[in-house]
Scaffold this motif. Structure first.
Motif, PDB file in Angstrom:
ATOM      1  N   UNK A  91       0.802  -0.967  -0.189  1.00 26.28           N
ATOM      2  CA  UNK A  91      -0.329  -0.148  -0.025  1.00 26.28           C
ATOM      3  C   UNK A  91       0.899   1.166  -0.014  1.00 26.28           C
ATOM      4  N   UNK A  92       2.127   1.333   0.288  1.00 32.22           N
ATOM      5  CA  UNK A  92       2.916   2.090   0.398  1.00 32.22           C
ATOM      6  C   UNK A  92       4.159   1.889   0.086  1.00 32.22           C
ATOM      7  N   UNK A  93       4.606   1.240  -1.422  1.00 35.03           N
ATOM      8  CA  UNK A  93       5.969   1.057  -2.033  1.00 35.03           C
ATOM      9  C   UNK A  93       7.154   2.138  -1.541  1.00 35.03           C
ATOM     10  N   UNK A  94       8.027   1.510  -1.834  1.00 36.98           N
ATOM     11  CA  UNK A  94       9.656   2.285  -0.952  1.00 36.98           C
ATOM     12  C   UNK A  94       9.829   3.329  -2.289  1.00 36.98           C
ATOM     13  N   UNK A 122      14.894   2.177  -1.646  1.00 36.51           N
ATOM     14  CA  UNK A 122      15.754   0.892  -1.899  1.00 36.51           C
ATOM     15  C   UNK A 122      16.572   1.171  -1.875  1.00 36.51           C
ATOM     16  N   UNK A 123      17.344   2.069  -2.467  1.00 36.91           N
ATOM     17  CA  UNK A 123      18.943   2.434  -2.398  1.00 36.91           C
ATOM     18  C   UNK A 123      19.878   2.320  -0.951  1.00 36.91           C
ATOM     19  N   UNK A 124      19.048   2.475  -0.413  1.00 39.41           N
ATOM     20  CA  UNK A 124      19.356   2.701   1.539  1.00 39.41           C
ATOM     21  C   UNK A 124      19.200   0.983   1.822  1.00 39.41           C
ATOM     22  N   UNK A 125      18.573   0.580   1.307  1.00 38.56           N
ATOM     23  CA  UNK A 125      18.234  -1.378   1.768  1.00 38.56           C
ATOM     24  C   UNK A 125      19.484  -1.900   0.789  1.00 38.56           C
ATOM     25  N   UNK A 126      19.915  -2.286  -0.592  1.00 41.03           N
ATOM     26  CA  UNK A 126      20.601  -2.092  -1.115  1.00 41.03           C
ATOM     27  C   UNK A 126      22.162  -1.902   0.015  1.00 41.03           C
ATOM     28  N   UNK A 127      22.588  -0.769  -0.132  1.00 43.11           N
ATOM     29  CA  UNK A 127      23.811  -0.907   1.092  1.00 43.11           C
ATOM     30  C   UNK A 127      23.736  -1.143   2.437  1.00 43.11           C
ATOM     31  N   UNK A 128      22.410  -1.324   2.889  1.00 41.89           N
ATOM     32  CA  UNK A 128      22.779  -2.122   4.449  1.00 41.89           C
ATOM     33  C   UNK A 128      23.217  -3.623   4.360  1.00 41.89           C
ATOM     34  N   UNK A 129      22.826  -4.168   2.941  1.00 45.20           N
ATOM     35  CA  UNK A 129      22.874  -5.440   3.048  1.00 45.20           C
ATOM     36  C   UNK A 129      24.299  -5.686   2.956  1.00 45.20           C
ATOM     37  N   UNK A 130      24.818  -7.621   3.234  1.00 46.04           N
ATOM     38  CA  UNK A 130      25.975  -7.573   2.525  1.00 46.04           C
ATOM     39  C   UNK A 130      26.222  -8.661   1.521  1.00 46.04           C
ATOM     40  N   UNK A 186      16.822  -2.557 -11.796  1.00 42.68           N
ATOM     41  CA  UNK A 186      16.441  -2.817 -10.995  1.00 42.68           C
ATOM     42  C   UNK A 186      15.559  -1.482  -9.952  1.00 42.68           C
ATOM     43  N   UNK A 187      16.040  -1.099  -9.177  1.00 40.77           N
ATOM     44  CA  UNK A 187      15.265  -0.083  -8.593  1.00 40.77           C
ATOM     45  C   UNK A 187      13.858   0.040  -9.053  1.00 40.77           C
ATOM     46  N   UNK A 188      13.508   0.492 -10.644  1.00 38.38           N
ATOM     47  CA  UNK A 188      12.630   0.677 -10.931  1.00 38.38           C
ATOM     48  C   UNK A 188      11.844  -0.776 -11.435  1.00 38.38           C
ATOM     49  N   UNK A 196      10.644  -0.970  -7.129  1.00 38.89           N
ATOM     50  CA  UNK A 196       9.162  -0.206  -7.065  1.00 38.89           C
ATOM     51  C   UNK A 196       7.793  -0.655  -7.990  1.00 38.89           C
ATOM     52  N   UNK A 197       8.028  -1.396  -8.987  1.00 41.89           N
ATOM     53  CA  UNK A 197       6.214  -1.596 -10.026  1.00 41.89           C
ATOM     54  C   UNK A 197       5.800  -2.582  -8.940  1.00 41.89           C
ATOM     55  N   UNK A 198       7.466  -3.131  -8.644  1.00 35.76           N
ATOM     56  CA  UNK A 198       6.327  -5.154  -7.822  1.00 35.76           C
ATOM     57  C   UNK A 198       7.046  -4.919  -6.789  1.00 35.76           C
ATOM     58  N   UNK A 199       6.729  -4.343  -6.147  1.00 33.89           N
ATOM     59  CA  UNK A 199       7.453  -4.697  -4.776  1.00 33.89           C
ATOM     60  C   UNK A 199       7.371  -6.119  -3.623  1.00 33.89           C
TER      61      UNK A 199
END
Length: 130
Positions: free
Chosen positions: A34-37, A42-50, A79-81, A84-87
């Motif tokens: 209901x409230x997509x990223x 999304x960039x922040x999430x990717x930066x946090x991953x190992x 990838x980000x797009x 965003x389109x398919x959470x």
């Protein structure tokens, strides 16, 4: 404060939410359907991953299978797009604070979000040296 990305029909999300509430860990929940990223989130999430995309993308999901894409071959903007389109491409739940990222329900992993004062009473005591 913990940010908690969830999906409405996700059993693991319900388990994690119940665990956080039981242990009085404050969090802000966000339904990513209901409230997509947005792009920066999304960039922040990717930066946090190992492990990069492998850690947060659900390659077993119906959405991923239907799209028939190779995430590893995509550039970052595409990838980000796509996310965003398919959470529903994202694994759930995703929880994070300023230091830690936890993907999926794992009580041991959730313990890292406990305030220090609560860790001693919740985590099992280690055996004392004899």
């Amino acid at each position: 404060m913990i940010t908690f990305y969830s999906l409405p029909s996700c059993a693991s999300c319900r388990k994690s939410k119940k665990w956080l509430m039981k242990h009085e860990v404050p969090f802000t929940e966000r339904n990513i359907l209901s409230d997509p990223l947005n792009e920066s989130e999304i960039k922040h999430l990717l930066k946090m991953t190992t492990d990069g995309t492998e850690e947060i993308i659900s390659t077993k999901s119906k959405v991923y299978q239907a799209l028939n894409v190779d995430i590893e071959q995509m550039n970052l903007n595409n990838l980000i797009s796509l996310i965003m389109e398919y959470p529903k491409l994202l694994k759930a739940p995703i929880l994070f604070d300023e230091r830690y990222l936890q993907v999926g329900h794992n009580e041991e992993g959730l313990c890292k979000f406990l305030p220090r004062r609560n860790k001693k009473r919740i985590l099992p005591l280690q055996a004392l040296p004899q």
